[in-house]
Design an enzyme around this catalytic site. Structure first.
Site, PDB file in Angstrom:
ATOM      1  N   HIS A 158       0.848  -1.189   0.000  1.00 51.72           N
ATOM      2  CA  HIS A 158       0.000   0.000   0.000  1.00 51.72           C
ATOM      3  C   HIS A 158       0.885   1.241   0.000  1.00 51.72           C
ATOM      4  CE1 HIS A 158       0.826   0.537   4.265  1.00 51.72           C
ATOM      5  NE2 HIS A 158       0.222  -0.601   4.588  1.00 51.72           N
ATOM      6  N   HIS A 184       3.909   1.564   2.399  1.00 51.41           N
ATOM      7  CA  HIS A 184       5.128   0.874   1.974  1.00 51.41           C
ATOM      8  C   HIS A 184       5.855   1.692   0.900  1.00 51.41           C
ATOM      9  CE1 HIS A 184       2.410  -2.699   3.024  1.00 51.41           C
ATOM     10  NE2 HIS A 184       3.339  -2.694   3.963  1.00 51.41           N
ATOM     11  N   CYS A 199       1.079 -10.155  19.600  1.00 54.05           N
ATOM     12  CA  CYS A 199       0.244  -9.697  18.490  1.00 54.05           C
ATOM     13  C   CYS A 199       0.747 -10.373  17.225  1.00 54.05           C
ATOM     14  CB  CYS A 199       0.297  -8.186  18.337  1.00 54.05           C
ATOM     15  SG  CYS A 199      -0.573  -7.597  16.851  1.00 54.05           S
ATOM     16  N   CYS A 228       1.475  -7.810  14.346  1.00 52.28           N
ATOM     17  CA  CYS A 228       2.769  -7.140  14.511  1.00 52.28           C
ATOM     18  C   CYS A 228       3.931  -8.129  14.483  1.00 52.28           C
ATOM     19  CB  CYS A 228       2.836  -6.396  15.846  1.00 52.28           C
ATOM     20  SG  CYS A 228       1.816  -4.932  15.964  1.00 52.28           S
ATOM     21  N   CYS A 230      -4.223  -4.701  20.436  1.00 54.75           N
ATOM     22  CA  CYS A 230      -2.936  -4.179  19.959  1.00 54.75           C
ATOM     23  C   CYS A 230      -3.057  -2.685  19.697  1.00 54.75           C
ATOM     24  CB  CYS A 230      -2.525  -4.922  18.687  1.00 54.75           C
ATOM     25  SG  CYS A 230      -1.129  -4.181  17.831  1.00 54.75           S
ATOM     26  N   HIS A 251      -2.776  -2.423  15.586  1.00 58.06           N
ATOM     27  CA  HIS A 251      -3.778  -3.043  14.727  1.00 58.06           C
ATOM     28  C   HIS A 251      -5.183  -3.058  15.330  1.00 58.06           C
ATOM     29  CE1 HIS A 251       0.035  -4.661  13.094  1.00 58.06           C
ATOM     30  NE2 HIS A 251      -0.606  -4.555  11.958  1.00 58.06           N
ATOM     31  N   LYS A 306      -3.447   5.647  10.873  1.00 56.28           N
ATOM     32  CA  LYS A 306      -2.303   5.087  10.155  1.00 56.28           C
ATOM     33  C   LYS A 306      -2.789   4.243   8.978  1.00 56.28           C
ATOM     34  CE  LYS A 306       1.507   1.815  10.478  1.00 56.28           C
ATOM     35  NZ  LYS A 306       2.020   0.636  11.179  1.00 56.28           N
ATOM     36  N   LYS A 352      -3.821  -2.194   6.104  1.00 54.41           N
ATOM     37  CA  LYS A 352      -4.947  -3.002   5.622  1.00 54.41           C
ATOM     38  C   LYS A 352      -6.033  -3.098   6.691  1.00 54.41           C
ATOM     39  CE  LYS A 352      -6.232  -7.597   4.031  1.00 54.41           C
ATOM     40  NZ  LYS A 352      -5.839  -8.999   3.897  1.00 54.41           N
TER      41      LYS A 352
END
Length: 522
Positions: A20, A23, A128, A131, A146, A149, A297, A300
Site C-alpha cells: 500500500h 510501503h 500480536c 505485529c 494491539c 492493529h 495510520k 490493511k
C-alpha cells in the site's frame, strides 16, 4: 578491501498482502536518496525485499489453502510489480526464504549461542500476530487490543531460547552517546535512549508453537523468531558469511530506513545482536512518521489502504513521489488526501515546472528556429539572478539531502524553477522580438535552455521521468546519472549551443477531480 559503498536499506516488507501507499512512502524516500547519491558520484547499494516467515504468513497461507512457501511465491511478484511501476532503483531484492539468507541466519544464531548470548527459558505473556511482536500490558489499548492493529492479542506460553538483550544496556547507551546521529530524528533517539535507560528485558529468539521459519540450528523443534530472522537480511544480502569482500565494501549500512513503529527492533535489538556477534552496528537508523488518512495510520486492517497504482494512474509516479516528499516533513506523521495530491500536482508540477518547460521550448522554436542559440550567457541582470538561483538550489539540495530533509531539498529546487519563470516575465522575450532585438532574444533563449538543463540534473533524484524527458527535449545525449550533479555540471554556460530542441507532449496533463469522482462512481 575497505568500505567504499553507500549502503541504503528499506525494511523488508511482510507479505500478508500487497503493497500500500505506506510501503511506497518508505521505499520512495530510500530510492530518492539513492538517486541523489548516485548523481553526486557515490557508489550506492540499495536493498529492499520481503519478510516471508512467521505465524501471520502461515495463518494467511492456511486461509488461502496454500503452503506458506506457495503463498509467498504467489505474492512476492506483486511487490516486484509495484516497485517496477514506481521505478524503484534498488540494486538487490532479498527474500527471507532464500538459501543465501536462511543459511546465514543459522550461522548468526550459532555465533550468538557460542558467545554466551543465548539461553533456554519460558515465555509467558501477550503476542500480536499482526505485529509479530511480544507485547507488554502497557502497550495495549483497552480490552487487550494491539495499539497498532486494534485487534485482540494472544496469550502465549512457550519454552523458547532467549537472547540476553539486558546484557547490552550499557553498550547501547554508549553507542547513543558516542554517535547521536545513530537514530534520527532526535525525538526517536530520545525515545530509544529512554527505553534502554528504563531497563531492557531479554527477548525470545525462537518460537515453538509453529514451524514456518528458519530452524534453530541446535534445536530443530523450534524456529527462529521472525524479527530476529528478518533483521539479518541487512547483512545476509551484503555478503555476511558468503562473500567477505562484498561485506567489507558494504557494511556497516549507512542508513536503515524504517517506520517509527519498528524503531525498537532496529535501534535497540538489532545493534545489540550485532554487538553480541562481534559485528559493527549500522551507522544510522532513520525512522519516519506515518502516512495518515482521516487521522489513522495507513494499513490493511485500518481500512485506510491506498494502492500506489491508484495514484500513479492519475498523477504519474513522479507526481506521487513529489507529493509525498514535498508535502510531509520526513520524520513526522503526515495527513494525505486526494485533494492534497491534486493541489501539489497542479500548482507545483503543472503550473510551475510544466509551464516553464512548455513556454521555454515553444519560444526557442518560435524565435530561434528550434535550436539553442550560440550566445554568451553574460546577458543581463536578470540572467545573473538566474545563475545565483541555480547555485542556491544546488547548495540547498545538497545540504538538505545530507539531513534527509526532502521538503527543504524540493523547496531549494523550486527556487530555480520559479526563478526561471520570473526571468521570462522580467525579460519578456515576446516584447524584445517585437522590438527587433534579436540578439537579446537569443541571450534569453540560451539562458532558459541552460536553466532547464540545470533543472533536469538537479531534479532527477525526485522527478526521474520528468527530468529525463526534459533532457531529451533539449537534445542532450547520455544519461543524467552519467553527467551527475556538481558545481561544474550545473554551472551557467554548460548548455551546448546549436542543439535542436523538441516541445514534446505536455509534461503534466491537467487532472480534473470531478472526472476522477465520476470514474469512481461508474
Amino acid at each position: 578491501m575497505p568500505k567504499d559503498t553507500f549502503y541504503i536499506t528499506t525494511p523488508i516488507y511482510y507479505i500478508n498482502d500487497v503493497p500500500h501507499l505506506g510501503h511506497a512512502y518508505t521505499t520512495l524516500a530510500a530510492d530518492t536518496l539513492a538517486r541523489w547519491r548516485r548523481l553526486r558520484g557515490d557508489r550506492v547499494h540499495f536493498l529492499t525485499g520481503t519478510d516471508e516467515h512467521g505465524q501471520k504468513v502461515m495463518r494467511t497461507a492456511d486461509e488461502k489453502g496454500l503452503t506458506p512457501q506457495a503463498w509467498a511465491d504467489s505474492i512476492v511478484p506483486r511487490w516486484h510489480e509495484v516497485w517496477d511501476h514506481l521505478d524503484i532503483s534498488n540494486d538487490d531484492f532479498i527474500r527471507t526464504t532464500e538459501e543465501r539468507h536462511t543459511a546465514r541466519v543459522q550461522e548468526f544464531a550459532q555465533a550468538l549461542m557460542d558467545n554466551g548470548a543465548i539461553y533456554e527459558g519460558t515465555y509467558s505473556g501477550l503476542y500480536c500476530v499482526s505485529c509479530e511482536e511480544f507485547k507488554e500490558e502497557g502497550d495495549l489499548l483497552e480490552g487487550e487490543l494491539c495499539n497498532v492493529h486494534e485487534r485482540p492479542v494472544d496469550h502465549v506460553e512457550e519454552e523458547n531460547w532467549f537472547f540476553r538483550l539486558s546484557a547490552y544496556e550499557d553498550q547501547l547507551l554508549q553507542l547513543y552517546a558516542d554517535h547521536p546521529e545513530f537514530v534520527r530524528p532526535e525525538v526517536r533517539l530520545n525515545e530509544v535512549r529512554s527505553l534502554v535507560e528504563g531497563g531492557l528485558k531479554d527477548i525470545s529468539l525462537s518460537r515453538s508453537t509453529f514451524d514456518w521459519g528458519v530452524p534453530v540450528p541446535w534445536d530443530d523443534s523450534q524456529v527462529i523468531y521472525v524479527w530476529i530472522d528478518a533483521l539479518q537480511n541487512y547483512i545476509t544480502a551484503a555478503g555476511f558469511g558468503s562473500d567477505d569482500a562484498l561485506f567489507e565494501r558494504l557494511w556497516p549500512a549507512d542508513i536503515h530506513f524504517v517506520g517509527k513503529d519498528i524503531i525498537r527492533f532496529h535501534a535497540v535489538i538489532w545493534p545489540a545482536m550485532l554487538i553480541a556477534a562481534g559485528l559493527e552496528p549500522p551507522r544510522q537508523v532513520w525512522a519516519h512518521g506515518w502516512l495518515l488518512v482521516g487521522g489513522k495510520k495507513m494499513s490493511k486492517t485500518g481500512l485506510t489502504k491506498i494502492h500506489p497504482d491508484d495514484v500513479v494512474e492519475t498523477f504519474g509516479r513522479d507526481g506521487l513521489r513529489y507529493y509525498l516528499l514535498r508535502e510531509i516533513s520526513f520524520g513526522n506523521d503526515g495527513n494525505i488526501s486526494w485533494e492534497g495530491i491534486h493541489e501539489r500536482y497542479t500548482t507545483d508540477l503543472a503550473n510551475d515546472l510544466g509551464n516553464l518547460v512548455n513556454r521555454s521550448l515553444n519560444m526557442i522554436g518560435k524565435y530561434c528556429d528550434g535550436a539553442v542559440p550560440p550566445v554568451s550567457v553574460d546577458g543581463s541582470e536578470a540572467g545573473a539572478e538566474l545563475a545565483a538561483d541555480r547555485v542556491a538550489a544546488f547548495e540547498g539540495i545538497d545540504a538538505a539531502m545530507a539531513d534527509l530533509d526532502y521538503r527543504v531539498a524540493l523547496e531549494s529546487l523550486w527556487r530555480l524553477v520559479r526563478g526561471a519563470n520570473r526571468y521570462i516575465e522580467a525579460r519578456a522575450p515576446w516584447k524584445l522580438a517585437k522590438e527587433g532585438d534579436d540578439a537579446e532574444v537569443a541571450v534569453v533563449m540560451y539562458q532558459l535552455a541552460d536553466a532547464l538543463r540545470a533543472i533536469a540534473l538537479l531534479g532527477a533524484f525526485v522527478l526521474p521521468d520528468t527530468c529525463a524527458g526534459i533532457w531529451e527535449r533539449l537534445g542532450l545525449d547520455g544519461s543524467l546519472d552519467d553527467v551527475g550533479v556538481s558545481a561544474d555540471t550545473i554551472a551557467p554556460g554548460t548548455m551546448p549551443p546549436g542543439l535542436a530542441v523538441a516541445k514534446g507532449e505536455v509534461l503534466f496533463p491537467r487532472v480534473d477531480l470531478e472526472d476522477e469522482d465520476e470514474d469512481e462512481d461508474a
